[in-house]
Design a protein around this motif. Sequence first.
Motif, mmCIF file in Angstrom:
data_model
loop_
_atom_site.group_PDB
_atom_site.id
_atom_site.type_symbol
_atom_site.label_atom_id
_atom_site.label_comp_id
_atom_site.label_asym_id
_atom_site.label_seq_id
_atom_site.Cartn_x
_atom_site.Cartn_y
_atom_site.Cartn_z
ATOM 1 N N ASN A 173 0.810 -1.214 0.000
ATOM 2 C CA ASN A 173 0.000 0.000 0.000
ATOM 3 C C ASN A 173 0.847 1.270 0.000
ATOM 4 N N GLN A 174 2.099 1.183 -0.470
ATOM 5 C CA GLN A 174 2.961 2.360 -0.554
ATOM 6 C C GLN A 174 2.532 3.202 -1.745
ATOM 7 N N MET A 175 1.984 4.394 -1.478
ATOM 8 C CA MET A 175 1.415 5.249 -2.526
ATOM 9 C C MET A 175 2.427 6.287 -2.993
ATOM 10 N N HIS A 176 2.382 6.589 -4.305
ATOM 11 C CA HIS A 176 3.205 7.636 -4.907
ATOM 12 C C HIS A 176 2.305 8.382 -5.898
ATOM 13 N N LEU A 177 1.534 9.323 -5.417
ATOM 14 C CA LEU A 177 0.525 9.990 -6.253
ATOM 15 C C LEU A 177 1.110 10.688 -7.490
ATOM 16 N N PRO A 178 2.331 11.251 -7.435
ATOM 17 C CA PRO A 178 2.856 11.899 -8.647
ATOM 18 C C PRO A 178 3.077 10.940 -9.813
ATOM 19 N N ILE A 179 3.199 9.642 -9.543
ATOM 20 C CA ILE A 179 3.450 8.691 -10.631
ATOM 21 C C ILE A 179 2.275 7.728 -10.773
ATOM 22 N N HIS A 180 1.065 8.207 -10.607
ATOM 23 C CA HIS A 180 -0.104 7.338 -10.722
ATOM 24 C C HIS A 180 -0.354 6.958 -12.182
ATOM 25 N N SER A 181 -0.938 5.790 -12.363
ATOM 26 C CA SER A 181 -1.413 5.314 -13.674
ATOM 27 C C SER A 181 -0.315 5.278 -14.732
ATOM 28 N N LYS A 182 0.857 4.795 -14.353
ATOM 29 C CA LYS A 182 1.959 4.712 -15.314
ATOM 30 C C LYS A 182 1.944 3.363 -16.023
ATOM 31 N N ALA A 183 2.504 3.347 -17.221
ATOM 32 C CA ALA A 183 2.496 2.147 -18.059
ATOM 33 C C ALA A 183 3.505 1.116 -17.544
ATOM 34 N N PRO A 184 3.334 -0.145 -17.903
ATOM 35 C CA PRO A 184 4.312 -1.176 -17.512
ATOM 36 C C PRO A 184 5.724 -0.812 -17.967
ATOM 37 N N GLY A 185 6.694 -1.075 -17.091
ATOM 38 C CA GLY A 185 8.085 -0.762 -17.400
ATOM 39 C C GLY A 185 8.498 0.646 -17.010
ATOM 40 N N PHE A 186 7.633 1.391 -16.370
ATOM 41 C CA PHE A 186 7.949 2.779 -15.989
ATOM 42 C C PHE A 186 9.100 2.807 -14.975
ATOM 43 N N GLU A 187 10.054 3.721 -15.180
ATOM 44 C CA GLU A 187 11.194 3.865 -14.292
ATOM 45 C C GLU A 187 11.224 5.274 -13.699
ATOM 46 N N LEU A 202 4.797 -3.771 -14.004
ATOM 47 C CA LEU A 202 3.416 -3.724 -14.503
ATOM 48 C C LEU A 202 2.813 -2.332 -14.375
ATOM 49 N N GLY A 203 3.628 -1.338 -14.120
ATOM 50 C CA GLY A 203 3.124 0.019 -13.984
ATOM 51 C C GLY A 203 2.586 0.290 -12.592
ATOM 52 N N THR A 204 1.860 1.396 -12.464
ATOM 53 C CA THR A 204 1.277 1.800 -11.180
ATOM 54 C C THR A 204 -0.220 2.006 -11.331
ATOM 55 N N ASP A 205 -0.955 1.867 -10.214
ATOM 56 C CA ASP A 205 -2.399 2.087 -10.265
ATOM 57 C C ASP A 205 -2.710 3.566 -10.065
ATOM 58 N N LYS A 206 -3.976 3.901 -9.889
ATOM 59 C CA LYS A 206 -4.365 5.311 -9.838
ATOM 60 C C LYS A 206 -3.891 6.005 -8.570
ATOM 61 N N TYR A 207 -3.413 5.245 -7.610
ATOM 62 C CA TYR A 207 -2.846 5.830 -6.393
ATOM 63 C C TYR A 207 -1.311 5.795 -6.407
ATOM 64 N N GLY A 208 -0.730 5.342 -7.498
ATOM 65 C CA GLY A 208 0.716 5.270 -7.592
ATOM 66 C C GLY A 208 1.322 4.066 -6.910
ATOM 67 N N ARG A 209 0.518 3.061 -6.599
ATOM 68 C CA ARG A 209 1.033 1.840 -5.977
ATOM 69 C C ARG A 209 1.527 0.874 -7.050
ATOM 70 N N ASP A 210 2.510 0.071 -6.688
ATOM 71 C CA ASP A 210 3.090 -0.893 -7.630
ATOM 72 C C ASP A 210 2.058 -1.961 -7.980
ATOM 73 N N LEU A 211 1.672 -2.021 -9.251
ATOM 74 C CA LEU A 211 0.610 -2.932 -9.663
ATOM 75 C C LEU A 211 1.046 -4.393 -9.570
ATOM 76 N N LEU A 212 2.319 -4.668 -9.845
ATOM 77 C CA LEU A 212 2.812 -6.048 -9.743
ATOM 78 C C LEU A 212 2.683 -6.566 -8.308
ATOM 79 N N SER A 213 3.071 -5.747 -7.341
ATOM 80 C CA SER A 213 2.972 -6.155 -5.937
ATOM 81 C C SER A 213 1.521 -6.399 -5.542
#
Length: 371
Positions: free
Chosen positions: A51-65, A153-164
Amino acid sequence: MNTASNSLSQLALQRFKKNFWGVLSFWFIVVCFLIAIFAYALTPDDSENANQMHLPIHSKAPGFEVMMLHLPNQNPSEEKSWFSQLFFGKQFTGTEIPINHYSFTKDELRIVTYNEGEIVGLEKSYNLAETFPKATSAEEIKKKYIQEKTFLLGTDKYGRDLLSRMLIGIRISLSIGFVAVFISLVIGMGLGAIAGYFGGKVDAAIMWLINVTWSIPTLLLVIAITLALGKGFWQVFIAVGLTMWVEVARVTRGQVMSVKEMQYVTAARALGFGNIRIIVKHIIPNILAPIIVISAANFAAAILIESGLSFLGIGAQPPMPSWGAMIKDHYSYIILGKPYLAIIPGLAIMSLVMAFMLIGNALRDALDVKA
């Protein structure tokens, strides 16, 4: 003579091994169970519920660095044991801040927070001694607290790691399938065996209960039980299990009625065995084949029902990751140019359900005595 190779169980196992899709599904499910057990050891984000959120990087595509600054927790609470961290994740240990670049002065760390486009990120500074008390130099801070992070796998709308979130969410699907099937087997086999063995008024009463339960739409019944028990993790398990016993009961009843007049049952009665012993020790072991097949199908159905409940908001509650809830949170992104946020959990549900259906079909073919 090798009698073991001619036993029904050995023949069934041999037929099952010849079914490519059945064997493939079996190993896929085994891998999923191992991932579910050791999820926190595999996830990039091993915080509780990822549940570690990063709002500035929300909804990023897979492979985002992105470059990530980790600020350690200044008031650490009592840490969990190693065993607890392995199976339930770590407690909050600090804050992660996505950054564009950073620089060191004599006493401070200056950063520019992550931002895209022409807008410049916010400039912040942190006192080295106060923020990083365990670090002795800028090089140590750079090595230990500033890292390049990749979101596979990118990030969700809250900036959480989608793979995790996906890896931990598999626990919900497999757990509800296991618990729901267990509850349905206990209730369904119990009532079905009693109805089929004793018959008469007992059979009529149980069949009336089965028909009434069968007539109510499954999802509606699950929603009613969930609302009565309250929203939550275990409430969904119980609700799904209490709605899936009907088919097991009907099959068990039919199988018991077909075998209760067999010679080995008559011999057991002649030896003076009680009804309960005859049912448990002699009848049920001989009717397990169709019940095993139904259990595999019910496992898949339980996963779909849980996903539907989570999509409706009455399944596993946030921040607990659930594949159905992930689809609910991101289905609107399908028309906003980021369909992967909903497609990835959807494909996971489809793959797991298909695996259980394929293994059910393989078991049906392997356990078919006419084959």
